[in-house]
Design a protein around this motif. Structure first.
Motif, PDB file in Angstrom:
ATOM      1  N   MET A  35      28.212  -3.600 -29.330  1.00  0.00           N
ATOM      2  CA  MET A  35      27.909  -3.629 -30.756  1.00  0.00           C
ATOM      3  C   MET A  35      26.706  -2.742 -31.068  1.00  0.00           C
ATOM      4  SD  MET A  35      29.242  -5.267 -33.455  1.00  0.00           S
ATOM      5  CE  MET A  35      29.837  -6.895 -32.985  1.00  0.00           C
ATOM      6  N   VAL A  36      26.942  -1.699 -31.836  1.00  0.00           N
ATOM      7  CA  VAL A  36      25.859  -0.811 -32.266  1.00  0.00           C
ATOM      8  C   VAL A  36      25.950  -0.624 -33.769  1.00  0.00           C
ATOM      9  CG1 VAL A  36      25.814   0.402 -30.052  1.00  0.00           C
ATOM     10  CG2 VAL A  36      27.209   1.298 -31.928  1.00  0.00           C
ATOM     11  N   GLY A  37      24.911  -0.019 -34.328  1.00  0.00           N
ATOM     12  CA  GLY A  37      24.882   0.186 -35.767  1.00  0.00           C
ATOM     13  C   GLY A  37      24.925   1.647 -36.158  1.00  0.00           C
ATOM     14  N   HIS A  38      24.862   1.851 -37.484  1.00  0.00           N
ATOM     15  CA  HIS A  38      24.786   3.170 -38.109  1.00  0.00           C
ATOM     16  C   HIS A  38      26.062   3.968 -37.840  1.00  0.00           C
ATOM     17  CE1 HIS A  38      20.862   1.849 -39.203  1.00  0.00           C
ATOM     18  NE2 HIS A  38      20.612   1.572 -37.934  1.00  0.00           N
ATOM     19  N   GLY A  39      26.005   5.172 -37.386  1.00  0.00           N
ATOM     20  CA  GLY A  39      27.241   5.919 -37.168  1.00  0.00           C
ATOM     21  C   GLY A  39      27.905   6.316 -38.470  1.00  0.00           C
ATOM     22  N   ALA A  45      24.135  -2.867 -37.160  1.00  0.00           N
ATOM     23  CA  ALA A  45      25.031  -3.417 -36.151  1.00  0.00           C
ATOM     24  C   ALA A  45      25.556  -4.780 -36.597  1.00  0.00           C
ATOM     25  CB  ALA A  45      24.299  -3.554 -34.821  1.00  0.00           C
ATOM     26  N   GLY A  46      26.834  -5.009 -36.340  1.00  0.00           N
ATOM     27  CA  GLY A  46      27.437  -6.292 -36.673  1.00  0.00           C
ATOM     28  C   GLY A  46      28.020  -6.379 -38.072  1.00  0.00           C
ATOM     29  N   THR A  47      28.106  -5.251 -38.767  1.00  0.00           N
ATOM     30  CA  THR A  47      28.624  -5.246 -40.135  1.00  0.00           C
ATOM     31  C   THR A  47      30.108  -4.949 -40.138  1.00  0.00           C
ATOM     32  OG1 THR A  47      26.496  -4.396 -40.919  1.00  0.00           O
ATOM     33  CG2 THR A  47      28.355  -4.265 -42.449  1.00  0.00           C
ATOM     34  N   TRP A  48      30.911  -5.869 -40.689  1.00  0.00           N
ATOM     35  CA  TRP A  48      32.343  -5.645 -40.787  1.00  0.00           C
ATOM     36  C   TRP A  48      32.690  -4.954 -42.100  1.00  0.00           C
ATOM     37  CZ3 TRP A  48      32.922  -9.229 -44.724  1.00  0.00           C
ATOM     38  CH2 TRP A  48      32.144 -10.386 -44.664  1.00  0.00           C
ATOM     39  N   SER A  49      33.918  -4.477 -42.189  1.00  0.00           N
ATOM     40  CA  SER A  49      34.313  -3.584 -43.280  1.00  0.00           C
ATOM     41  C   SER A  49      35.334  -4.211 -44.219  1.00  0.00           C
ATOM     42  CB  SER A  49      34.877  -2.284 -42.688  1.00  0.00           C
ATOM     43  OG  SER A  49      36.180  -2.508 -42.160  1.00  0.00           O
ATOM     44  N   ASP A  50      36.012  -3.342 -44.952  1.00  0.00           N
ATOM     45  CA  ASP A  50      37.040  -3.766 -45.907  1.00  0.00           C
ATOM     46  C   ASP A  50      38.164  -4.549 -45.237  1.00  0.00           C
ATOM     47  OD1 ASP A  50      37.654  -1.331 -44.593  1.00  0.00           O
ATOM     48  OD2 ASP A  50      38.979  -0.667 -46.200  1.00  0.00           O
TER      49      ASP A  50
END
Length: 259
Positions: A35-39, A45-50
């Motif tokens: 699990m990483v963030g940004h990109g 990190a840990g953010t889910w999407s639509d």
């Protein structure tokens, strides 16, 4: 052990969040190991999407009404789109067909409108009493072509069989035996369907399954979200690495939508 909606949804949300930083990146140009963030979307990190947001909207509608109500689900999708409902920090990703359908008030039904935007949210319907026609109608809120609606019906059937204890090999179909080079991971609904089953059938743990999905590249969050929902059914929340669950954001949003 009987798997619950919670297993499925957390399986989806964690996998979705793993894939978010790598969306649109071609296969072989990166390696996801955790699990990483940004990109791609510059999210923590840990953010889910639509993918997960729309699945939660369906769950919340069923939690409140106890039945499939397409107009209520559509209204919740609009609240997500317009107001950021069912998100962690607000909407940051939406498919073109989904946006157009919510703007127009009806699903798109052209041959070129068969993205994976309805399949990505459909596995949790396996935990409802939705009929095939109701599954089709939920897909058709945004994706109304028969290719999309039938993929959703087929995926719900696969999920229900897994919930009932079926072996992965018995439900994976032709996708299981393909080589990785034959598995596509773009936005076409049938490709996502096959890729999710391929990942499930060719791995032996939740982590292996969802990392394989992300590392297929391109539509990383959606491929992983669908594979992760199925892997959540197979392996349960106890199969999800603790560090990934701990890093997942928005658990309170998820919990409020479960039934």
């Amino acid at each position: 052990m009987a798997r619950t909606l919670r297993d499925c949804i957390y399986g989806q949300a964690v996998a979705d969040a793993l894939g978010v930083p790598y969306e649109f990146r071609p296969r072989g140009t990166f390696l996801c190991t955790g699990m990483v963030g940004h990109g791609s979307h510059n999210q923590p990190a840990g953010t889910w999407s639509d993918d997960t947001s729309m699945a939660l909207a369906i769950c919340d509608s069923y939690r409140e009404l106890g039945r499939i109500d397409v107009e209520d689900i559509r209204a919740r999708f609009v609240r997500w789109y317009r107001q950021g409902a069912y998100t962690v920090d607000g909407l940051f990703d939406i498919g073109n067909a989904t946006r157009a359908a919510l703007e127009r008030g009806h699903g798109l039904s052209g041959e070129w409108d068969n993205g994976n935007g309805s399949l990505m949210r459909t596995v949790p319907l396996a935990y409802t009493d939705a009929t095939d026609d109701e599954v089709r109608a939920v897909s058709a809120i945004t994706h109304a072509h028969a290719v999309s609606t039938e993929a959703c019906v087929a995926m719900v059937k696969v999920a229900r069989e897994l919930i009932g204890g079926a072996e992965v090999a018995d439900v994976a179909g032709d996708a299981a035996g393909r080589s990785a080079n034959d598995i596509k991971s773009g936005g076409y609904v049938r490709d996502t369907y096959d890729a999710a089953l391929w990942c499930l059938a060719n791995t032996s743990s939740y982590a292996e399954c969802v990392l394989a999905a992300v590392n297929l590249g391109d539509d990383t969050d959606t491929t992983a979200a669908v594979a992760g929902a199925l892997a959540g059914i197979v392996y349960g929340m106890e199969g999800i690495p603790d560090e990934w669950l701990s890093a997942l954001r928005g658990a309170e949003v998820i919990e409020a939508c479960l039934f």
